[in-house]
Enzyme design. Structure first.
Site, PDB file in Angstrom:
ATOM      1  N   LYS A  94       0.906   4.630 -12.374  1.00  0.00           N
ATOM      2  CA  LYS A  94       0.901   5.263 -11.050  1.00  0.00           C
ATOM      3  C   LYS A  94       0.729   4.179 -10.003  1.00  0.00           C
ATOM      4  O   LYS A  94      -0.166   3.346 -10.095  1.00  0.00           O
ATOM      5  CB  LYS A  94      -0.297   6.250 -10.969  1.00  0.00           C
ATOM      6  N   LYS A 118      -8.244   0.393  -8.820  1.00  0.00           N
ATOM      7  CA  LYS A 118      -8.347   1.437  -7.788  1.00  0.00           C
ATOM      8  C   LYS A 118      -8.230   2.814  -8.426  1.00  0.00           C
ATOM      9  O   LYS A 118      -9.034   3.711  -8.169  1.00  0.00           O
ATOM     10  CB  LYS A 118      -7.217   1.234  -6.766  1.00  0.00           C
ATOM     11  N   LYS A 130       3.319  -0.734  -9.850  1.00  0.00           N
ATOM     12  CA  LYS A 130       3.828  -0.914  -8.487  1.00  0.00           C
ATOM     13  C   LYS A 130       5.302  -1.265  -8.587  1.00  0.00           C
ATOM     14  O   LYS A 130       5.746  -1.801  -9.606  1.00  0.00           O
ATOM     15  CB  LYS A 130       3.078  -2.044  -7.775  1.00  0.00           C
ATOM     16  N   GLY A 169       4.889   6.365  -2.325  1.00  0.00           N
ATOM     17  CA  GLY A 169       5.335   5.481  -1.239  1.00  0.00           C
ATOM     18  C   GLY A 169       4.425   4.280  -1.044  1.00  0.00           C
ATOM     19  O   GLY A 169       3.362   4.176  -1.646  1.00  0.00           O
ATOM     20  N   ASP A 170       4.861   3.382  -0.212  1.00  0.00           N
ATOM     21  CA  ASP A 170       4.066   2.242   0.257  1.00  0.00           C
ATOM     22  C   ASP A 170       4.779   1.769   1.530  1.00  0.00           C
ATOM     23  O   ASP A 170       5.447   2.576   2.192  1.00  0.00           O
ATOM     24  CB  ASP A 170       3.979   1.148  -0.826  1.00  0.00           C
ATOM     25  N   THR A 213      -4.583   8.413   2.845  1.00  0.00           N
ATOM     26  CA  THR A 213      -5.102   7.037   2.767  1.00  0.00           C
ATOM     27  C   THR A 213      -5.916   6.704   4.022  1.00  0.00           C
ATOM     28  O   THR A 213      -7.042   6.191   3.934  1.00  0.00           O
ATOM     29  CB  THR A 213      -3.956   6.028   2.582  1.00  0.00           C
ATOM     30  N   ASN A 244       1.716   4.432   8.462  1.00  0.00           N
ATOM     31  CA  ASN A 244       1.041   5.602   7.909  1.00  0.00           C
ATOM     32  C   ASN A 244      -0.481   5.410   7.863  1.00  0.00           C
ATOM     33  O   ASN A 244      -1.243   6.224   8.375  1.00  0.00           O
ATOM     34  CB  ASN A 244       1.617   5.866   6.505  1.00  0.00           C
ATOM     35  N   SER A 380      -2.471  11.770  -4.506  1.00  0.00           N
ATOM     36  CA  SER A 380      -1.294  11.750  -5.379  1.00  0.00           C
ATOM     37  C   SER A 380      -1.654  12.303  -6.753  1.00  0.00           C
ATOM     38  O   SER A 380      -0.871  13.034  -7.374  1.00  0.00           O
ATOM     39  CB  SER A 380      -0.760  10.324  -5.538  1.00  0.00           C
TER      40      SER A 380
END
Ligand code: NDP
Length: 447
Positions: A94, A118, A130, A169-170, A213, A244, A380
């Site tokens: 993830k 994390k 990632k 997303g990122d 976030t 964001n 998420s």
């Protein structure tokens, strides 16, 4: 103890650097964790024999692929895409997808490594990964972004799935891009299931995922202040970024009564000495969504080209919410002169190693992103379970869950951080995350 830690870390890093040359961001991320956990590993015969940190610093696999797409003029464009699946020790892989010209293997390996710890801190069964591409969406039309997303997923869909790897997303991958990516996933796989998070709410997204976030960062910050018997009310907060994480952090900080004195992007900074308002945040968000500059600031904000917030305005709290290594030691020294005493990271690894060392020397409270920005992946995780069970939570329920998770992360860190007068959030987060993943890795045997 410090000498032993340093000796163990240096020996570990020498070996890692020899095996993975020219990956500075990855080395920076591993070094920080190694320094805090290697003595624990050495002192536990089971973890030592299992070589847990060696295993976690070698991703399970790295997938690299070509992304071929057509721009608006009909010319063929080629980018490189990656998925780094770092560890699925405690759950499916993830972690987000980033589209930015600076994306490379070192950056994605550092992000995947951080994600492992994390995700463990959230208390949810999530592994770490990632991915992304060296695609620059700046100046691209909506149709080009759609074609790029579709081409990217045509390849990535072979390697992900709801029980295997669930991207989100990122940077430069928000709700719009997740929509295009999910559309392509569905088309290629012929299945509708939760293989991505951050989806629109009309097709399986969770309430509050977009906000999670930034809001979670502020909830975590409130816990940091709460230990000192304080609230955020009236506290001056400098924020970098205009995306964001930054805008939602600003929004929640305002709701908690803080005075938010900056936002920024890669061109410059918006300063608001007397504090910005929700209208200012909405304006910044609208400008960025439309691909417009933020230099024509409305009254109450002042734009300074080529600058970051640090030291440009008085602030006690720093929330770096843009990108890795955005805050170096010189910038931090200027921010400390301007009153900084607390840092909570919205971005991943936003401080250079020198800045981290300076924060320690000066006794700043410093929450690492793996703790303070974990709210996004936590929601998420809830999106995944909502997709699996077909039962959707209201925004009030999700908000309560987010507050609870950020509080639990804070408690776990306090429990591990030792009894020093200054709470060492980085050490606490590294140890708490490591312990959880390490037990699982050791339990699997040699595999
Ligand atoms: P966005 O794409 O929404 O926003 C990124 C912001 O950072 C933009 O304002 C961008 O400016 C700015 N930025 C990017 N690169 C630089 C740079 N080199 N110098 C100065 N500013 C820069 O991304 P997010 O808000 O989603 O992500 C921000 C950070 O938070 C990243 O580090 C990400 O990994 C981290 N994060 C994000 C999560 C999420 O849920 N989205 C979860 C956890 C962490 P410009 O628009 O000019 O490019």
């Amino acid at each position: 103890m410090t000498d032993r830690r340093t000796a163990l870390t240096e020996s570990f890093m020498q070996d890692l650097i020899a095996r993975t040359p020219r990956q500075p961001e990855f080395h920076q991320a591993v070094r920080e964790v190694a320094h805090d956990v290697l003595t624990i590993e050495k002192n536990d015969p089971r973890l030592h024999a299992a070589r847990v940190l060696d295993r976690l610093s070698e991703p399970d696999r790295i997938i690299t692929f070509r992304v071929t797409w057509e721009d608006d003029s009909g010319a063929v464009q080629i980018n490189r895409g990656w998925r780094v699946q770092t560890s699925n020790a405690i759950g499916p892989y993830k972690g987000g997808l980033r589209f930015h010209p600076t994306v490379n293997l070192s950056v994605l390996k550092f992000l995947g490594f951080e994600q492992v710890f994390k995700n463990a801190l959230t208390g949810l069964p999530l592994g770490g990964a990632k991915g992304g591409a060296d695609f620059d969406p700046k100046g691209r039309s909506e149709a080009e972004i759609m074609r790029f997303c579709h081409a990217f997923m045509a390849e990535l869909c072979k390697y992900i799935g709801p029980d295997h790897d669930v991207p989100a997303g990122d940077i430069n991958v928000g709700t719009r891009e997740i929509g295009y990516l999910f559309g392509a996933y569905k088309k290629h796989k012929g299945q509708f299931h939760g293989a991505l998070t951050g989806k629109g709410e009309s097709f399986g997204g969770s309430a509050l995922r977009v906000e999670a976030t930034g809001y979670g960062l502020i909830y975590f910050l409130c816990h940091m202040l709460g230990v000192q018997g304080r609230s955020l009310h009236g506290v001056r907060v400098a924020i970098s970024g205009a995306g964001n994480v930054a805008t939602h952090a600003a929004e929640m900080a305002l709701q908690e009564g803080a005075m938010v004195v900056s936002l920024s992007d890669s061109t410059g900074v918006l300063l608001a000495e007397d504090g910005l308002t929700q209208d200012h945040v909405d304006w910044v968000r609208a400008q960025k969504a439309a691909g417009q500059a933020i230099d024509d600031a409305p009254g109450g904000m002042r734009y300074v080209a080529g600058k970051a917030p640090w030291g440009a305005v008085d602030a006690e709290v720093l929330l770096p919410c843009a990108t890795q290594n955005e805050l170096d030691a010189d910038a931090l020294a200027a921010a400390i002169d301007a009153g900084a005493g607390i840092i909570a990271e919205g971005a991943n690894m936003p401080l250079t190693a020198d800045a981290v060392a300076l924060a320690d020397r000066k006794g700043l409270l410093h929450a690492p992103g793996k703790a303070s920005n974990a709210g996004g992946v936590a929601i998420s995780g809830l999106e995944m379970s909502q997709n699996a069970h077909g039962r959707y939570l209201s925004s009030v329920e999700v908000c309560r869950a987010l507050r609870d998770i950020m509080g639990t992360i804070h408690d776990q860190i306090r429990a591990e951080a030792g009894s020093a007068a200054r709470l060492d959030y980085r050490r606490g987060a590294n140890i708490a995350g490591y312990r959880k993943v390490a037990q699982a890795v050791a339990a699997f045997g040699v595999i």
